[in-house]
Design a protein around this motif. Structure first.
Motif, PDB file in Angstrom:
ATOM      1  N   ASP A   6       0.832  -1.209   0.000  1.00  9.28           N
ATOM      2  CA  ASP A   6       0.000   0.000   0.000  1.00  9.28           C
ATOM      3  C   ASP A   6       0.866   1.257   0.000  1.00  9.28           C
ATOM      4  OD1 ASP A   6      -2.292  -1.588   0.105  1.00  9.28           O
ATOM      5  OD2 ASP A   6      -2.448  -1.441   2.299  1.00  9.28           O
ATOM      6  N   TYR A   7       1.936   1.233   0.794  1.00  5.96           N
ATOM      7  CA  TYR A   7       2.847   2.379   0.838  1.00  5.96           C
ATOM      8  C   TYR A   7       3.586   2.551  -0.488  1.00  5.96           C
ATOM      9  CZ  TYR A   7       2.167   2.915   5.858  1.00  5.96           C
ATOM     10  OH  TYR A   7       1.616   3.133   7.097  1.00  5.96           O
ATOM     11  N   ILE A   8       3.911   1.445  -1.134  1.00  2.00           N
ATOM     12  CA  ILE A   8       4.596   1.517  -2.427  1.00  2.00           C
ATOM     13  C   ILE A   8       3.691   2.198  -3.446  1.00  2.00           C
ATOM     14  CG2 ILE A   8       5.460   0.111  -4.359  1.00  2.00           C
ATOM     15  CD1 ILE A   8       6.373  -1.916  -2.125  1.00  2.00           C
ATOM     16  N   LYS A   9       2.440   1.775  -3.511  1.00  2.00           N
ATOM     17  CA  LYS A   9       1.491   2.384  -4.447  1.00  2.00           C
ATOM     18  C   LYS A   9       1.234   3.851  -4.102  1.00  2.00           C
ATOM     19  CE  LYS A   9      -0.721  -1.896  -5.709  1.00  2.00           C
ATOM     20  NZ  LYS A   9      -1.911  -2.718  -5.698  1.00  2.00           N
ATOM     21  N   LEU A  10       1.094   4.133  -2.817  1.00  2.00           N
ATOM     22  CA  LEU A  10       0.877   5.511  -2.378  1.00  2.00           C
ATOM     23  C   LEU A  10       2.050   6.396  -2.771  1.00  2.00           C
ATOM     24  CD1 LEU A  10      -0.728   7.641  -0.753  1.00  2.00           C
ATOM     25  CD2 LEU A  10       0.468   6.818   1.285  1.00  2.00           C
TER      26      LEU A  10
END
Length: 81
Positions: A6-10
């Motif tokens: 999720d952090y990577i996509k964000l």
């Protein structure tokens, strides 16, 4: 707590929105990594590895956008012919 993915996509989405570029900048990703507390949340995750994962996501997004654009242009061209 969010998953690392999720952090990577964000990060990829935020970087692209802010810069319009798909070439990740080291200073930007270091600030993101620090601001979101990723070192504390994922102690085994290195900044360099995280940056590589975000760059991979940016590249994937760029390739998908190019593919969608080609398909859209093909559709327009075929409707004209």
């Amino acid at each position: 707590m969010h998953k690392l993915s999720d952090y990577i996509k964000l990060a990829a989405d935020a970087f692209f929105q802010e810069t319009g570029s798909s070439e990740l900048k080291a200073h930007w990703i270091a600030e993101f990594f620090h601001d979101y507390g990723l070192q504390d949340a994922y102690p085994s995750q290195s900044l360099v590895n995280f940056a590589n994962l975000v760059q991979k996501e940016l590249t994937r997004n760029e390739e998908q956008a190019a593919k969608k654009t080609r398909l859209y242009l093909d559709k327009i061209i075929n409707s004209i012919e």
